[in-house]
Design a protein around this motif. Structure first.
Motif, PDB file in Angstrom:
ATOM      1  N   ALA A   1       0.763  -1.231  -0.200  1.00  0.00           N
ATOM      2  CA  ALA A   1       0.162  -0.050  -0.029  1.00  0.00           C
ATOM      3  C   ALA A   1       0.938   1.133   0.131  1.00  0.00           C
ATOM      4  O   ALA A   1       0.562   2.268  -0.715  1.00  0.00           O
ATOM      5  N   TYR A   2       1.835   1.383   0.637  1.00  0.00           N
ATOM      6  CA  TYR A   2       2.722   2.378   0.699  1.00  0.00           C
ATOM      7  C   TYR A   2       3.634   2.842  -0.615  1.00  0.00           C
ATOM      8  O   TYR A   2       3.545   3.769  -1.029  1.00  0.00           O
ATOM      9  N   ALA A   3       4.044   1.584  -1.065  1.00  0.00           N
ATOM     10  CA  ALA A   3       4.514   1.680  -2.241  1.00  0.00           C
ATOM     11  C   ALA A   3       3.591   2.264  -3.386  1.00  0.00           C
ATOM     12  O   ALA A   3       4.070   3.025  -4.158  1.00  0.00           O
ATOM     13  N   GLY A   4       2.448   1.619  -3.465  1.00  0.00           N
ATOM     14  CA  GLY A   4       1.506   2.132  -4.409  1.00  0.00           C
ATOM     15  C   GLY A   4       1.072   3.561  -4.071  1.00  0.00           C
ATOM     16  O   GLY A   4       1.113   4.311  -5.245  1.00  0.00           O
ATOM     17  N   ALA A   5       1.035   3.871  -3.024  1.00  0.00           N
ATOM     18  CA  ALA A   5       0.748   5.258  -2.789  1.00  0.00           C
ATOM     19  C   ALA A   5       1.687   6.367  -3.185  1.00  0.00           C
ATOM     20  O   ALA A   5       1.492   7.173  -3.497  1.00  0.00           O
TER      21      ALA A   5
ATOM     22  N   GLU B   1       3.520  10.566  -6.852  1.00  0.00           N
ATOM     23  CA  GLU B   1       4.502  11.211  -8.169  1.00  0.00           C
ATOM     24  C   GLU B   1       3.795  11.575  -9.277  1.00  0.00           C
ATOM     25  O   GLU B   1       4.177  12.366  -9.963  1.00  0.00           O
ATOM     26  N   GLU B   2       2.594  10.910  -9.371  1.00  0.00           N
ATOM     27  CA  GLU B   2       1.672  11.245 -10.616  1.00  0.00           C
ATOM     28  C   GLU B   2       0.939  12.334 -10.355  1.00  0.00           C
ATOM     29  O   GLU B   2       0.433  12.976 -11.243  1.00  0.00           O
TER      30      GLU B   2
ATOM     31  N   LEU C   1       0.624   9.466   2.416  1.00  0.00           N
ATOM     32  CA  LEU C   1       1.907   8.603   2.509  1.00  0.00           C
ATOM     33  C   LEU C   1       2.396   8.714   3.863  1.00  0.00           C
ATOM     34  O   LEU C   1       2.859   7.562   4.169  1.00  0.00           O
ATOM     35  N   MET C   2       2.518   9.698   4.458  1.00  0.00           N
ATOM     36  CA  MET C   2       3.147   9.802   5.833  1.00  0.00           C
ATOM     37  C   MET C   2       2.549   8.865   6.967  1.00  0.00           C
ATOM     38  O   MET C   2       2.828   7.957   7.596  1.00  0.00           O
TER      39      MET C   2
ATOM     40  N   ALA D   1      12.284   6.736   3.143  1.00  0.00           N
ATOM     41  CA  ALA D   1      11.617   8.071   2.938  1.00  0.00           C
ATOM     42  C   ALA D   1      11.651   8.171   1.497  1.00  0.00           C
ATOM     43  O   ALA D   1      13.060   7.992   1.021  1.00  0.00           O
ATOM     44  N   PRO D   2      10.697   8.514   0.748  1.00  0.00           N
ATOM     45  CA  PRO D   2      10.973   8.823  -0.744  1.00  0.00           C
ATOM     46  C   PRO D   2      11.448  10.154  -0.806  1.00  0.00           C
ATOM     47  O   PRO D   2      11.588  11.039  -0.058  1.00  0.00           O
ATOM     48  N   VAL D   3      12.238  10.338  -2.064  1.00  0.00           N
ATOM     49  CA  VAL D   3      12.857  11.583  -2.655  1.00  0.00           C
ATOM     50  C   VAL D   3      11.745  11.993  -3.759  1.00  0.00           C
ATOM     51  O   VAL D   3      12.044  11.636  -4.826  1.00  0.00           O
ATOM     52  N   LEU D   4      11.178  12.815  -3.264  1.00  0.00           N
ATOM     53  CA  LEU D   4       9.892  13.188  -4.296  1.00  0.00           C
ATOM     54  C   LEU D   4      10.318  14.231  -5.309  1.00  0.00           C
ATOM     55  O   LEU D   4      10.795  15.456  -4.721  1.00  0.00           O
TER      56      LEU D   4
END
Length: 529
Positions: free
Chosen positions: A157-161, A166-167, A189-190, A206-209
Motif C-alpha cells: 500500500a505504501y509503495a502504491g501510494a 509522484e503522478e 503517504l506519511m 523515505a521517498p525522494v519526491l
C-alpha cells in the motif's frame, strides 16, 4: 517484531503517524495549492490524527487491567470516532473517512487489504465531486496495491501510494503549474509509512519526491486567486441518513469541495461557500450542528490580518461556561474543555492567534494538557508570537494566576508573578467513583465521593458536603489565607453555604470566594492560597 494489526499496533500507528506529520507539517503546508492555497493541509492532517490518537489512548487508559489490552475492534472504532470529531479541512475530513473505512472492516474481522479497499471506497463516496491527482488517487492506489498478509499489505500500500503521489502533478493542472505533489496525498503517504512501521517494525525508506521541495509559483499560492468561494465551513452534525442526503444536495448547490463523512447519526461536514450563513442554516435544518468553524480564506494566514496586535494576552483552558465567563471578564481568551474531549494543540494555537497579541501567557489548567500546550506554544513561537506556558494543573490555579496578571508590567515579571500565584495555590476537586477500584486512600466502591488533593485521592466518603468539609480541613491544616470554591452544575444547593460557614467559623483569618462553574465536570473545585 510485530507482523499483525492488533490493538497495540493500531496505537503505535496513531502515535507514529502523529510524529511523522508533526515533522513534515510545515513542508506539507507549504505545498498546499489545491483545492485552495491556504497553506494548512499539513496542520489539518496533524490535528485530525492527533484527535484519533487521543481517542485511542483514552481506550487504553480506561481498560481496567494492566495484564491485557483492549479489544482490537474497540481500538479501531475509537480511532475512527476520534478522527471524525477532530477532522479539519478538506484532507483531514477525507482522512477521517479513510480511517472509518479501515475500522469498519477490521472490526468486522476482515484483513488489512480489504480494509484499505473499503477505506478508499468510502472516501470517494464522501466527496461530492472526486478529482484525480488528489489524496483520493493516492488512497485508491494504496488499496489497489495492498497484498494479503498485514505486513505485505502495508508495504505494498505504501509503495502504491508513493507511486501515485509522484503522478499527481501530471493528473492535476494546478499542481503541475506550482511544481508540487498533492499536499493531502503527501500527508496520507506519511500515515501509510507509519502503518508500515507499526505492523512490520521498520520504517520504510523515505521517498525522494521530485516535486516535493520545489518552491511553488506565487500565482498558484494566492488564496481564492481563481475566484472560488470565500469561506470554509466545517461542523459536526447530529442527523439521520435521510436528512444528510438532502443536506448534501443543498450544500452542493451552495459551493464546492463538499465532503460529508461519518454515519450512525454523527457526521462531519466540510464545504467551501460564499454564503457561510446559508451553509450553517442548511445544517440546522438537517439536524443539530455544533463545533461550527468558519474561516475566511483571505484571512486564513496570520500575516493577512490588518488589526494591530495588542501587547499581551492570556489564553486559558476552562471547563464549564461559568468559568469561561469569569476568565473572559478577567481579560482572557478562553478555550473550552468539555468532559472527555480535551482540546487539541490546534485549538490552542487558534486561540493564541485569536488573542492577536505579541506576547501570550498560556494556562492549560490540566496536567493532562502539558504536552498539548507545549506543542501549541512551540507552534505559536514559530509564527513570531512570544509565548510563556505556565503549567497550571487546575482551573483554580489559573484563576489565581489571572488575579495577579498585570499587562502593563514587563512580560517576564508578569509571568513570574502569575507562576508564583499558581504555584502557591493548592487545588482539590470532588469526583464520583464509577466502579470499584484501588486508590491512594484505599478501596472505593461505585458511587463513593472521592476527594482529590493535588491530583491524588485523599478522602473517600458517602456524602458530597461531608467529603468537601474533610478535604477543606486537610488543605487548611497547613495554613491558608483564601479559599476559592468553584461549584459545578451537580453540586448540592446548600454546598456553598455549608462550606463558607465552616471556613468562617473554624478559620477566622481565612476569606472565601465562590464562583459558579457550570458544567465543569465535577461537583466542586477548591483552591487554597
Amino acid at each position: 517484531m510485530p507482523q499483525s494489526l492488533d490493538a497495540e499496533a493500531v496505537r503505535a500507528w496513531c502515535s507514529l503517524a502523529l510524529e511523522a506529520l508533526g515533522r513534515e507539517r510545515e513542508e506539507i503546508d507549504a505545498i498546499n495549492v489545491y483545492p485552495v492555497a491556504d497553506g494548512d493541509t499539513g496542520t489539518n492532517l496533524y490535528l485530525t490524527v492527533e484527535s484519533a490518537a487521543q481517542a485511542v489512548d483514552a481506550v487504553f487508559a480506561a481498560h481496567e487491567t494492566g495484564e491485557s489490552v483492549p479489544a482490537l475492534a474497540d481500538v479501531v472504532r475509537a480511532m475512527a470516532h476520534g478522527a471524525l470529531l477532530g477532522a479539519r479541512g478538506n484532507s483531514g475530513t477525507i482522512l477521517a473517512q479513510l480511517l472509518r473505512g479501515v475500522a469498519e472492516r477490521i472490526s468486522g474481522g476482515q484483513d488489512l487489504a480489504g480494509a484499505l479497499r473499503r477505506a478508499a471506497q468510502l472516501a470517494r463516496e464522501a466527496v461530492a465531486h472526486p478529482v484525480e491527482g488528489t489524496i483520493l488517487s493516492v488512497a485508491s492506489a494504496a488499496a489497489d496495491a495492498a497484498a494479503s498478509s498485514p505486513a505485505d499489505a502495508a508495504r505494498a500500500a505504501y509503495a502504491g501510494a508513493r507511486a501515485a503521489l509522484e503522478e499527481t502533478p501530471r493528473q492535476l493542472e494546478v499542481l503541475g503549474r506550482a511544481g508540487v505533489v498533492d499536499a493531502g496525498g503527501r500527508g496520507l503517504l506519511m500515515v501509510l509509512g507509519a502503518l508500515v512501521e507499526a505492523v512490520v517494525g521498520e520504517a520504510p525508506v523515505a521517498p525522494v519526491l521530485a516535486h516535493a521541495r520545489r518552491e511553488p509559483q506565487t500565482d498558484a499560492l494566492r488564496p481564492c486567486a481563481d475566484g472560488g468561494p470565500a469561506f470554509e465551513v466545517i461542523y459536526l452534525l447530529e442527523a439521520d441518513d435521510a436528512a444528510v442526503a438532502r443536506l448534501r444536495t443543498r450544500l452542493d448547490g451552495l459551493g464546492d469541495s463538499l465532503v460529508v463523512v461519518g454515519g450512525d447519526g454523527l457526521w462531519n461536514v466540510h464545504v467551501h461557500v460564499d454564503d457561510a450563513g446559508a451553509a450553517v442554516e442548511a445544517g440546522v435544518e438537517a439536524g443539530r450542528p455544533y463545533r461550527i468553524r468558519i474561516t475566511h480564506f483571505d484571512s486564513a494566514s496570520p500575516a493577512s490580518s490588518t488589526r494591530e496586535p495588542v501587547q499581551r494576552a492570556v489564553v486559558a483552558v476552562v471547563p464549564g461556561e461559568g468559568l469561561a465567563g469569569l476568565c473572559t471578564e478577567a481579560g482572557a481568551t478562553t478555550v473550552p474543555a468539555r468532559p472527555g474531549e480535551p482540546p487539541a494543540s490546534g485549538e490552542l494555537v487558534e486561540a493564541i492567534r485569536r488573542a492577536h497579541a505579541r506576547e501570550v501567557v498560556l494556562l492549560p489548567n490540566d496536567p493532562a494538557l502539558r504536552h498539548t500546550a507545549a506543542a501549541a506554544a512551540e507552534q505559536a513561537r514559530t509564527e513570531g508570537i512570544r509565548v510563556a506556558l505556565i503549567p497550571t494543573r487546575s482551573p483554580v490555579q489559573g484563576i489565581a494566576a489571572l488575579a495577579v496578571h498585570e499587562p502593563d508590567r514587563r512580560f517576564d515579571e508578569d509571568v513570574v508573578a502569575m507562576t508564583a500565584a499558581a504555584g502557591a495555590t493548592r487545588y482539590a476537586e470532588l469526583a464520583v467513583a464509577e466502579r470499584q477500584s484501588w486508590t491512594s486512600a484505599g478501596v472505593c466502591q461505585a458511587g463513593d465521593v472521592l476527594g482529590l488533593i493535588d491530583g491524588d485521592v485523599a478522602v473517600i466518603g458517602a456524602d458530597v458536603t461531608a467529603t468537601a468539609v474533610t478535604v477543606l480541613d486537610r488543605m487548611l491544616s497547613s495554613g491558608g489565607e483564601l479559599v476559592t470554591l468553584v461549584l459545578g452544575a451537580a453540586a448540592p444547593e446548600t454546598l456553598a453555604h455549608s462550606l463558607e460557614r465552616h471556613v468562617r467559623e473554624g478559620y477566622l483569618a481565612v476569606d472565601t470566594v465562590t464562583y459558579e462553574g457550570g458544567d465543569a465536570g465535577t461537583p466542586l473545585m477548591i483552591g487554597v492560597e
